[in-house]
Design a protein around this motif. Structure first.
Motif, PDB file in Angstrom:
ATOM      1  N   VAL A 253       0.844  -1.206   0.000  1.00 34.55           N
ATOM      2  CA  VAL A 253       0.000   0.000   0.000  1.00 34.55           C
ATOM      3  C   VAL A 253       0.875   1.251   0.000  1.00 34.55           C
ATOM      4  O   VAL A 253       0.701   2.156  -0.815  1.00 34.55           O
ATOM      5  CB  VAL A 253      -0.959   0.004   1.215  1.00 34.55           C
ATOM      6  CG1 VAL A 253      -1.584   1.384   1.422  1.00 34.55           C
ATOM      7  CG2 VAL A 253      -2.051  -1.042   1.036  1.00 34.55           C
ATOM      8  N   GLN A 302      -6.874  -2.015  -1.387  1.00 34.73           N
ATOM      9  CA  GLN A 302      -6.221  -0.707  -1.294  1.00 34.73           C
ATOM     10  C   GLN A 302      -4.898  -0.724  -2.075  1.00 34.73           C
ATOM     11  O   GLN A 302      -4.602   0.207  -2.815  1.00 34.73           O
ATOM     12  CB  GLN A 302      -5.944  -0.438   0.190  1.00 34.73           C
ATOM     13  CG  GLN A 302      -5.797   1.000   0.570  1.00 34.73           C
ATOM     14  CD  GLN A 302      -5.753   1.122   2.094  1.00 34.73           C
ATOM     15  OE1 GLN A 302      -5.729   0.106   2.818  1.00 34.73           O
ATOM     16  NE2 GLN A 302      -5.734   2.341   2.583  1.00 34.73           N
ATOM     17  N   ALA A 303      -4.143  -1.803  -1.921  1.00 34.92           N
ATOM     18  CA  ALA A 303      -2.865  -1.907  -2.635  1.00 34.92           C
ATOM     19  C   ALA A 303      -3.098  -1.911  -4.142  1.00 34.92           C
ATOM     20  O   ALA A 303      -2.399  -1.229  -4.898  1.00 34.92           O
ATOM     21  CB  ALA A 303      -2.136  -3.185  -2.199  1.00 34.92           C
TER      22      ALA A 303
END
Ligand SMILES: Cc1cc2nc3c(=O)[nH]c(=O)nc-3n(C[C@H](O)[C@H](O)[C@H](O)COP(=O)(O)OP(=O)(O)OC[C@H]3O[C@@H](n4cnc5c(N)ncnc54)[C@H](O)[C@@H]3O)c2cc1C
Length: 562
Positions: A253, A302-303
């Motif tokens: 992330v 999210q990453a």
């Protein structure tokens, strides 16, 4: 086939199938059916029983619905009754109609019982408005009255007690792939296996949304077929992160959000140990707790949102240092290179291998730091396996909640493996029983752990006890053997970093830079460690995530030439 098109197809029209070996009759039936029902139903035409069965098998695997089957009675090879009988095995709720000539009406009447025939139609059926449509209308109405919800997700047929069946489900669940699970003795499982021409000897069978049946697939095959990425898009990255637990996800992330070309490589499924935790109570910002799977799935998304590539089912087996490049080799020989590497490979708790235990991991059987489960054990009987301090501490901890705690120890006593103070503490608690020379040899239950079988190794006697809770503390290992000779490790295999590498003020052997290793940097510049795999690490989700973020700050420093 994409998931979207699979979902569209599942929503598509149910089928009416007609089979007749006489091409002109077959075409005429299909034409009449299409005219009346073509908008709402898909009309499928076949010219032999075998061809029709092939079409049905394909439809079964794709999760399609079949409303009505119309079969001619006299067909060479397989007659209409034989066809309907086999078709019933695949689509038991499809309504069945036999087309007969006048001379065959007796056979048709007999068939009403044999294949549970709904109707027989005399040829010719002209005019269809009078002879065909009213019959089909009534059958469609009857068919629609029962539930035929389309199935668009992956289906898994397996044995309840098969470890591989469990692993496949675990793999899909941990990778957030929705699936439907069928025990192999369920009627629908029998139909799916028949459609896939598979047997109960070759389970599990996984049917993916496009209708392809995979027999006992490997994780890699499964990942490819359900749309998980397994192949790197580029040859060279700024940072390769190995391990998709909290530390690796944290790294990915921060790296991707800060503009680094980032790839995360995960052996099985993102989430790591945390992904197996039913509820993490102490992670900042979640006062009501959060399931590990939910937390790590959000982190993975999210990453990916920030542009990190996530590869699953890729096992890093070697690390090579070639000038400024750091090259990671996978189990299949493929390689990727980068300026920097973050190792976030965590630890693996040693597993008990007794029958049934794998099935209940997370459903009554817990490994490692599952102490947060303690309050749920209130008033119940808890079993703990292990003879070292971690097991002893756990016994003390669970005794505060459980009615009775039984500590099963393989050796003849605790003396050789547990600290004296703990042995004394345990002895002072009435509700803790220590059973030396004892092993758990089996686990049973319905959906979750209900019973354990214990064997006394001194006498050979076995005993089955009721319990819904088994906590296993037989050690955790960092599994860093593949880095032996490349990076400095401690005696337990944990990776040494930063100040821990310095011996009497000297930098580690082979260190080429004129600065000391950064805090999370290994004995090779540009290779960092975050999370549980690091020597002296804290073994917590928060610290793993924090170290993941910190490793990326150090990656920036390294890339800037400091
Ligand atoms: C049941 C359970 C409950 C827990 N509950 C809590 C809790 O409530 N609170 C808390 O703070 N902590 C808890 N922990 C501890 C916490 O989960 C760990 O400290 C944390 O997950 C460590 O993160 P990590 O990323 O370092 O390693 P891991 O989570 O172990 O992840 C490592 C990942 O690397 C992968 N990997 C390993 N080797 C390779 C390789 N060679 N190639 C590719 N991939 C590889 C593994 O498959 C794994 O996915 C719990 C642990 C368990 C097991």
């Amino acid at each position: 086939m994409t998931e979207a098109s699979a979902a569209e197809r599942a929503r598509s029209r149910p089928a009416i199938l007609t089979v007749d070996d006489d091409v002109s009759v077959s075409r005429a039936v299909a034409r009449d059916l299409r005219r009346q029902y073509g908008e709402r139903y898909r009309i499928v035409r076949a010219e032999s029983g075998e061809q029709a069965l092939d079409a049905l098998r394909e439809m079964k695997l794709r999760g399609d619905r079949v409303a009505v089957l119309l079969a001619d009675f006299r067909m060479p090879g397989m007659n209409g009754l034989e066809f309907l009988e086999q078709a019933m095995d695949l689509f038991p709720t499809a309504r069945r109609v036999l087309l007969t000539a006048y001379a065959d009406t007796n056979a048709a009447i007999d068939a009403i019982n044999v294949v549970d025939l709904d109707h027989y139609l005399l040829k010719p059926w002209d005019p269809p408005q009078e002879k065909l449509y009213p019959v089909v209308d009534a059958l469609l109405e009857a068919w629609a009255a029962t539930d035929h919800s389309p199935v668009a997700e992956t289906r898994v047929v397996g044995h309840r007690w098969s470890a591989r069946s469990y692993e496949v489900r675990d793999f899909l669940a941990r990778n957030q792939v929705p699936y439907r699970w069928y025990l192999c003795d369920e009627p629908e499982a029998t139909r799916l296996l028949a459609a896939a021409r598979a047997s109960t000897d070759t389970l599990p069978v996984v049917i993916i949304p496009d209708g392809t049946a995979l027999t006992d697939p490997s994780d890699g095959e499964l990942a490819d077929r359900v749309g998980l990425s397994t192949t790197p898009a580029e040859d060279f990255y700024d940072v390769v992160v190995i391990g998709g637990g909290p530390a690796g996800l944290g790294s990915a992330v921060y790296a991707a959000s800060e503009g680094l070309r980032t790839v995360l490589v995960e052996r099985m499924a993102t989430g790591g140990q945390a992904g197996q935790s039913s509820r993490i109570e102490n992670y900042l910002g979640f006062p009501d707790g959060v399931s590990g799977a939910q937390l790590t799935d959000r982190a993975r998304r999210q990453a990916v949102k920030f542009g990190a590539e996530v590869l699953t089912t890729r096992d890093a087996v070697a690390l090579a240092v070639e000038g400024p490049a750091r090259t990671v080799r996978f189990g299949d020989g493929q390689e990727i290179s980068a300026h920097t590497v973050v190792l976030a490979t965590g630890v693996s708790y040693r597993q008990l291998t007794a029958p049934g235990l794998a099935e209940f991991t997370g459903r009554g059987v817990f490994y490692g730091s599952a102490l947060t489960e303690a309050p749920s054990c209130s008033g119940q009987d808890v079993y703990i396996v292990g003879g070292a301090n971690s097991a002893g501490q756990a016994a003390m901890h669970f005794a505060r909640h459980a009615r009775r705690v039984t500590l099963t120890v393989r050796g003849p006593s605790l003396e050789a493996s547990m600290s004296h103070y703990l042995i004394q503490q345990i002895a002072a608690v009435d509700t803790i029983t220590v059973r030396p020379c004892t092993e758990v040899i089996a686990a049973e239950g319905d959906g979750h752990l209900e019973r354990l079988t214990l064997r006394d190794n001194a006498t050979g006697e076995t005993e089955t006890v009721d319990s819904q809770w088994l906590f296993v503390f037989i050690g955790a290992a960092p599994r860093t053997d593949w880095l032996d000779g490349v990076l400095a490790r401690d005696a337990g295999g944990f990776l040494l970093t930063g100040p821990d590498l310095m011996v009497d003020g000297s930098r580690p052997a082979g260190w080429t830079l004129s600065r000391d290793p950064y805090h999370l940097e290994t004995s090779v510049p540009g290779v960092f460690v975050a999370g549980d795999a690091r020597a002296e690490s804290v073994k917590r989700v928060a610290s793993a995530v924090g170290e993941g973020a910190m490793a990326i700050a150090l990656v920036h420093r390294y890339l800037a030439g400091h």
